[in-house]
Scaffold this motif. Structure first.
Motif, short mmCIF file in Angstrom:
data_model
loop_
_atom_site.label_atom_id
_atom_site.label_comp_id
_atom_site.label_asym_id
_atom_site.label_seq_id
_atom_site.Cartn_x
_atom_site.Cartn_y
_atom_site.Cartn_z
N THR A 177 0.90 -1.22 -0.08
CA THR A 177 0.03 -0.19 0.09
C THR A 177 0.86 1.19 0.04
OG1 THR A 177 -0.11 -0.01 2.41
CG2 THR A 177 -1.75 -1.23 1.20
N ARG A 178 1.81 1.43 1.02
CA ARG A 178 2.45 2.37 1.14
C ARG A 178 3.87 2.70 -0.10
NH1 ARG A 178 7.10 3.85 3.07
NH2 ARG A 178 7.57 1.71 4.05
N VAL A 179 4.23 1.61 -0.30
CA VAL A 179 5.35 1.75 -1.36
C VAL A 179 4.79 1.53 -2.73
CG1 VAL A 179 7.53 0.72 -2.01
CG2 VAL A 179 7.17 0.98 0.33
N ILE A 180 4.04 0.50 -3.11
CA ILE A 180 3.54 0.48 -4.49
C ILE A 180 2.42 1.25 -4.81
CG2 ILE A 180 2.64 -1.65 -6.06
CD1 ILE A 180 5.62 -1.66 -5.16
N GLY A 181 1.51 1.17 -3.81
CA GLY A 181 0.57 2.17 -4.01
C GLY A 181 -0.93 1.57 -4.23
N LEU A 182 -1.09 0.36 -3.96
CA LEU A 182 -2.22 -0.39 -3.77
C LEU A 182 -3.04 -0.01 -2.79
CD1 LEU A 182 -0.72 -4.00 -5.02
CD2 LEU A 182 -1.28 -2.13 -6.39
N LYS A 183 -4.60 -0.45 -3.08
CA LYS A 183 -5.56 -0.02 -1.96
C LYS A 183 -5.96 -1.59 -1.71
CE LYS A 183 -6.05 4.49 -3.20
NZ LYS A 183 -4.78 4.44 -3.94
N VAL A 184 -6.34 -1.55 -0.36
CA VAL A 184 -6.78 -2.65 0.32
C VAL A 184 -8.39 -2.88 -0.03
CG1 VAL A 184 -7.22 -3.99 2.73
CG2 VAL A 184 -5.32 -2.93 2.30
N MET A 185 -8.76 -3.86 -0.69
CA MET A 185 -10.19 -4.01 -0.95
C MET A 185 -10.79 -5.04 0.10
SD MET A 185 -10.21 -2.09 -3.64
CE MET A 185 -11.57 -2.52 -4.69
N ALA A 186 -10.27 -5.82 0.58
CA ALA A 186 -10.89 -6.63 1.52
C ALA A 186 -9.63 -7.34 2.56
CB ALA A 186 -11.59 -7.79 1.08
N LYS A 187 -10.02 -7.32 3.77
CA LYS A 187 -8.99 -7.76 4.65
C LYS A 187 -9.47 -8.80 5.85
CE LYS A 187 -5.45 -5.75 7.78
NZ LYS A 187 -5.04 -4.24 8.29
N PHE A 188 -8.61 -9.97 5.80
CA PHE A 188 -9.22 -11.00 6.87
C PHE A 188 -8.14 -10.97 7.80
CE2 PHE A 188 -11.30 -11.87 2.79
CZ PHE A 188 -12.66 -12.03 3.20
N GLU A 189 -8.22 -10.24 8.78
CA GLU A 189 -7.21 -10.49 10.08
C GLU A 189 -6.46 -11.31 10.11
OE1 GLU A 189 -5.14 -7.53 11.30
OE2 GLU A 189 -7.30 -6.93 10.82
N GLY A 190 -5.04 -11.21 9.88
CA GLY A 190 -3.93 -12.44 10.18
C GLY A 190 -3.97 -13.43 9.25
N ARG A 191 -4.84 -13.47 8.29
CA ARG A 191 -4.98 -14.62 7.16
C ARG A 191 -4.55 -13.86 5.69
NH1 ARG A 191 -10.55 -16.41 8.60
NH2 ARG A 191 -10.53 -15.94 6.35
N ALA A 192 -5.38 -12.94 5.36
CA ALA A 192 -5.31 -12.62 3.88
C ALA A 192 -5.67 -11.08 3.66
CB ALA A 192 -6.39 -13.45 3.23
N LEU A 193 -5.05 -10.49 2.39
CA LEU A 193 -5.49 -9.47 1.98
C LEU A 193 -5.74 -9.37 0.50
CD1 LEU A 193 -2.23 -7.29 3.27
CD2 LEU A 193 -4.58 -7.09 4.05
N PHE A 194 -6.65 -8.60 0.00
CA PHE A 194 -6.91 -8.44 -1.27
C PHE A 194 -6.98 -7.14 -1.59
CE2 PHE A 194 -9.20 -12.11 0.41
CZ PHE A 194 -9.02 -13.28 -0.72
N MET A 195 -5.97 -6.77 -2.59
CA MET A 195 -5.74 -5.63 -2.95
C MET A 195 -5.80 -4.93 -4.62
SD MET A 195 -2.16 -4.82 -0.52
CE MET A 195 -1.66 -6.65 -0.75
N SER A 196 -5.75 -3.85 -4.83
CA SER A 196 -5.82 -3.67 -6.31
C SER A 196 -5.26 -2.18 -6.50
CB SER A 196 -7.37 -3.51 -6.66
OG SER A 196 -7.50 -3.74 -8.12
N ALA A 197 -4.77 -1.81 -7.73
CA ALA A 197 -4.45 -0.55 -8.12
C ALA A 197 -5.79 -0.10 -8.81
CB ALA A 197 -3.25 -0.47 -9.32
N ASN A 198 -6.62 -0.93 -9.56
CA ASN A 198 -7.97 -0.45 -9.98
C ASN A 198 -8.82 -0.77 -9.15
OD1 ASN A 198 -10.04 -0.09 -11.57
ND2 ASN A 198 -9.22 -1.48 -13.29
N THR A 199 -9.43 0.25 -8.39
CA THR A 199 -10.58 -0.09 -7.54
C THR A 199 -11.89 -0.28 -8.10
OG1 THR A 199 -10.80 2.22 -7.30
CG2 THR A 199 -9.34 1.27 -6.02
N ASP A 200 -11.99 -0.55 -9.54
CA ASP A 200 -13.05 -1.03 -9.95
C ASP A 200 -13.13 -2.54 -10.09
OD1 ASP A 200 -14.29 1.58 -10.56
OD2 ASP A 200 -13.24 1.43 -12.42
N LEU A 201 -12.14 -3.07 -9.69
CA LEU A 201 -11.86 -4.40 -9.42
C LEU A 201 -11.82 -4.75 -8.24
CD1 LEU A 201 -9.07 -5.13 -12.33
CD2 LEU A 201 -11.48 -5.26 -12.43
#
Length: 164
Positions: free
Chosen positions: A26-50
């Motif tokens: 997020t900070r370095v590459i610039g992706l946005k977190v779309m969904a977060k499952f604490e301690g297990r998984a992150l779903f991120m995107s540069a294109n927030t329409d996806l």
């Protein structure tokens, strides 16, 4: 040709530290977190329409890292909107002490290769519009990219080809 995919939908990687991964992507590459499952998984995107372009799953802290001599993903590449955006990301990588593995001049594109905190290789690149691709040479990659990331780049540095 028949039925073909529309595009690559997403990549999934495994990391040892999800908190570090979230910070880096997020900070370095610039992706946005779309969904977060604490301690297990992150779903991120540069294109927030996806829903996501990158899924990141946590594994054990002592899990072995990527190995260049095994079958599997070599790197993921993030296409930048403009050459100026690539220059800005290149500077952000340097400002955050992210080691640059190499610069790849592919003629129609210029790529910056680097690693995340778990050793996953990434590329950020800018590709010229198709109308500007060189028609000389044997193939579409048979030319030099017309720009430099910084004035101190030498022809030799900019000319290194990616190890795919």
């Amino acid at each position: 040709m028949g039925v073909a995919p529309k595009q690559l939908g997403h990549l999934v990687i495994r990391v040892r530290d999800l908190v570090k991964a979230e910070d880096f992507y997020t900070r370095v590459i610039g992706l946005k977190v779309m969904a977060k499952f604490e301690g297990r998984a992150l779903f991120m995107s540069a294109n927030t329409d996806l829903s996501h372009e990158l899924a990141v799953f946590a594994v054990d802290k002592d899990a072995p890292g990527p190995d260049a001599h095994r079958v599997g993903l070599a790197h993921m590449a993030w296409q930048m909107e403009s050459f100026e955006d690539l220059k800005a990301l290149y500077q952000r990588l340097k400002d955050n002490d992210i080691a640059i593995n190499h610069i790849g001049d592919h003629g129609l594109s210029l790529g910056v290769y680097f690693y995340d905190h778990d050793g996953n290789e990434l590329e950020a690149y800018y590709e010229l519009p198709k109308s500007q691709w060189s028609k000389d040479g044997n193939h579409i990659f048979d030319s030099r990219f017309p720009g430099k990331l910084e004035e101190s780049n030498t022809e030799e540095e900019a000319g290194k080809l990616a190890q795919a």
